[in-house]
Design an enzyme around this catalytic site. Structure first.
Site, PDB file in Angstrom:
ATOM      1  N   ARG A  83      27.620 -24.673  90.035  1.00 48.64           N
ATOM      2  CA  ARG A  83      28.130 -24.436  91.442  1.00 48.64           C
ATOM      3  C   ARG A  83      28.368 -23.128  91.646  1.00 48.64           C
ATOM      4  O   ARG A  83      28.708 -22.257  90.789  1.00 48.64           O
ATOM      5  CB  ARG A  83      29.621 -25.129  91.529  1.00 48.64           C
ATOM      6  N   ARG A  92      26.490 -27.921  97.925  1.00 48.73           N
ATOM      7  CA  ARG A  92      26.876 -27.665  96.444  1.00 48.73           C
ATOM      8  C   ARG A  92      26.251 -28.880  95.502  1.00 48.73           C
ATOM      9  O   ARG A  92      26.097 -29.856  95.768  1.00 48.73           O
ATOM     10  CB  ARG A  92      28.452 -27.664  96.409  1.00 48.73           C
ATOM     11  N   ASP A  95      31.155 -30.674  93.485  1.00 48.38           N
ATOM     12  CA  ASP A  95      32.535 -30.311  93.869  1.00 48.38           C
ATOM     13  C   ASP A  95      33.279 -31.606  93.057  1.00 48.38           C
ATOM     14  O   ASP A  95      33.302 -32.571  93.090  1.00 48.38           O
ATOM     15  CB  ASP A  95      32.622 -30.662  95.520  1.00 48.38           C
ATOM     16  N   ASP A  97      37.260 -32.587  93.205  1.00 50.99           N
ATOM     17  CA  ASP A  97      38.537 -32.412  93.741  1.00 50.99           C
ATOM     18  C   ASP A  97      39.718 -33.310  93.056  1.00 50.99           C
ATOM     19  O   ASP A  97      39.259 -34.482  92.683  1.00 50.99           O
ATOM     20  CB  ASP A  97      38.602 -32.831  95.228  1.00 50.99           C
TER      21      ASP A  97
HETATM   22  N1  PH2 Z   1      32.420 -32.517 100.636  1.00 50.03           N
HETATM   23  C1  PH2 Z   1      32.914 -31.324 101.402  1.00 50.03           C
HETATM   24  C2  PH2 Z   1      32.337 -31.118 102.656  1.00 50.03           C
HETATM   25  N2  PH2 Z   1      31.570 -32.269 103.243  1.00 50.03           N
HETATM   26  N3  PH2 Z   1      30.583 -34.237 102.940  1.00 50.03           N
HETATM   27  C3  PH2 Z   1      30.309 -35.624 102.230  1.00 50.03           C
HETATM   28  N4  PH2 Z   1      29.559 -36.514 102.684  1.00 50.03           N
HETATM   29  N5  PH2 Z   1      30.792 -35.511 100.916  1.00 50.03           N
HETATM   30  C4  PH2 Z   1      31.477 -34.420 100.460  1.00 50.03           C
HETATM   31  O1  PH2 Z   1      31.844 -34.512  99.101  1.00 50.03           O
HETATM   32  C5  PH2 Z   1      31.676 -33.323 101.169  1.00 50.03           C
HETATM   33  C6  PH2 Z   1      31.238 -33.412 102.477  1.00 50.03           C
HETATM   34  C7  PH2 Z   1      33.692 -30.220 100.921  1.00 50.03           C
HETATM   35  O2  PH2 Z   1      34.227 -30.451  99.535  1.00 50.03           O
HETATM   36 MG    MG Z   2      35.800 -31.380  98.325  1.00 48.50          MG
HETATM   37 MG    MG Z   3      36.803 -28.826  95.943  1.00 51.47          MG
END
Ligand code: PH2
Ligand code: MG
Ligand code: MG
Length: 161
Positions: A83, A92, A95, A97
């Site tokens: 990343r 990315r 991610d 979270d």
């Molecule tokens: N994560 C984001 C911004 N936009 N869109 C989708 N579909 N899935 C994501 O995990 C995602 C996003 C920022 O963390």
């Molecule tokens: Mg996110």
């Molecule tokens: Mg994040």
């Protein structure tokens, strides 16, 4: 004391399905025991529209790590998996979270719990409803939030990957 951690994973560069698997394996090595894992979902990009579609998934984990230690592990794994932090909400490889940590509430610049935008995001709520349907967020179950979410364009894929 063992805490339950809800994790959201996603990516839209490289091979996100493989990267999500690698991330979960690596998180286990940092002391998170993954007890449930959702299917993979193909999801339209949210926030910044002009980028490839995402693959998203959620996992439920048990850990003795503190919320900050889980965050540190997540950031390390993101970096290990390639990343690069550029545009907010932009493309990315991975991610990771922290969506919730037991019923802890926290509001710090780099760590807010539960994740503040969770209830607006169908790409998180649909997979999360598979692993933690009864978890309460802002007075509603994840299942109830998922039923309210705008799931247009989201496709549930096979679990493997
Ligand atoms: N994560 C984001 C911004 N936009 N869109 C989708 N579909 N899935 C994501 O995990 C995602 C996003 C920022 O963390
Ligand atoms: Mg996110
Ligand atoms: Mg994040």
């Amino acid at each position: 004391v063992v805490a339950k951690v809800l994790l959201g994973l996603g990516g839209n560069l490289g091979d996100p399905a493989l990267t999500i698997s690698s991330a979960l394996t690596r998180l286990e090595q940092f002391g998170l025991r993954i007890t449930r894992r959702s299917a993979l979902y193909s999801t339209p990009p949210w926030g910044v529209a002009d980028q490839p579609g995402f693959i998203n998934a959620c996992a439920l984990a048990e850990t003795k790590l503190s919320p900050r230690a889980v965050l540190a592990a997540a950031l390390t794994v993101e970096t290990e998996l390639g990343r690069v932090r550029e545009v907010r909400w932009g493309p990315r490889t991975i991610d990771i979270d922290i969506l919730a940590y037991d019923d802890v509430t926290l509001d710090e610049p780099d760590l807010a719990l539960p994740h503040p935008r969770l209830t607006e995001r169908a790409f998180v709520l649909l997979p999360l409803a598979e692993v933690a349907p009864d978890h309460l967020i802002a007075g509603r179950t994840v299942r109830a939030w998922a039923d309210l979410a705008d799931a247009r364009g989201i496709e549930r894929l096979a679990r493997a990957g």
